[in-house]
Enzyme design. Sequence first.
Site, PDB file in Angstrom:
ATOM      1  N   SER A 248       0.037 -43.297 -17.523  1.00 51.59           N
ATOM      2  CA  SER A 248       1.200 -43.763 -18.274  1.00 51.59           C
ATOM      3  C   SER A 248       0.931 -43.679 -19.784  1.00 51.59           C
ATOM      4  CB  SER A 248       1.571 -45.181 -17.825  1.00 51.59           C
ATOM      5  OG  SER A 248       2.780 -45.594 -18.388  1.00 51.59           O
TER       6      SER A 248
ATOM      7  N   ASP B  17      10.109 -41.885 -10.292  1.00 48.98           N
ATOM      8  CA  ASP B  17       9.596 -42.734 -11.367  1.00 48.98           C
ATOM      9  C   ASP B  17      10.765 -43.311 -12.162  1.00 48.98           C
ATOM     10  OD1 ASP B  17       8.368 -43.776 -13.734  1.00 48.98           O
ATOM     11  OD2 ASP B  17       6.649 -42.476 -13.379  1.00 48.98           O
TER      12      ASP B  17
ATOM     13  N   HIS C 156       6.745 -45.524 -10.502  1.00 51.71           N
ATOM     14  CA  HIS C 156       5.785 -45.518 -11.610  1.00 51.71           C
ATOM     15  C   HIS C 156       4.501 -46.270 -11.290  1.00 51.71           C
ATOM     16  CE1 HIS C 156       4.790 -44.823 -15.805  1.00 51.71           C
ATOM     17  NE2 HIS C 156       4.456 -46.094 -15.946  1.00 51.71           N
TER      18      HIS C 156
END
Length: 342
Positions: free
Chosen positions: A224, A289, A318
């Site tokens: 991320s 996501d 995610h």
Amino acid sequence: MHPLQGPLCGSAQLSGDRVPTPAPSSSGPRSLLEAPVSRRSKTCFSGRGRCPRPCPRSPAQMPGPAPRPGGGAAARPLPPRPSRHRSSPRRARARGPARAACTSASAPTGSTRSASWTQSRSSSRARPGTTGSAACSCAARPSSRYTLLFSHGNAVDLGQMCSFYIGLGSRINCNIFSYDYSGYGVSSGKPSEKNLYADIDAAWQALRTRYGVSPENIILYGQSIGTVPTVDLASRYECAAVILHSPLMSGLRVAFPDTRKTYCFDAFPSIDKISKVTSPVLVIHGTEDEVIDFSHGLAMYERCPRAVEPLWVEGAGHNDIELYAQYLERLKQFISHELPNS
């Protein structure tokens, strides 16, 4: 709340990494990367046991035995001494303005088997120009060739990631070296894009100088927001490989998906740096996501000069890619068979 909140130049933030980001205080976000900061709160001890919240009362006001009939106060027992045992590396207080810390499932190549918690709390200064010091915890695994320099997501710190690192390292037979960004955990400093790059530089230099790990044995792993410093470092140094887990093209493209070019005020422009990465790159992204759209992973993959077969996890969001069996299978395949292991 949108994944990127506030003016992008000063208070943009990514949320949704593993645990929800707490609501900002009345004074607004602290800085560019708002994240929960674990602090050891003051604790009061009274006759009723341990109270986890700060206690404004003086010892004379604390509850205890009633006064003796003769007017003298009963002797008050001393409160128990708080334990100073550090249960995780994130509680070790750093000496520098920013702290890079690591926990690993095994000791990096070249370190001894006698690595201990006492040794891990010592700090080593980063190279001139960076703002951090490094502290790490090691458990020896001499058979491991590769060391993952792991840059975690936005809403976690080392204390929350320790068990995951140990489990991941044992399953893929790799050392895990991680660090906390400035302002995260007990790291001092403030979260910012500039400090992100300085923090990973400090971790890289600690691996290279303190542990003697050569670049051909280091795999850069970013998850991320952690893909931002990972891509930046990989564009400047050659290493064994790069793994990008749910990467983002840039901050502005997350907030405004129709953005087609990078503006001067755009934060985290990884899409413009990925073409400079000369190491093999594995991109991992969930097709569902909800924080960083799947299109970001596709675009990063297409721009990589040495991209290997990606892992698109069908139906994953995610924060749950690690729960799918193909996640570990692809990592094992990539590290054990697609990279040199001699």
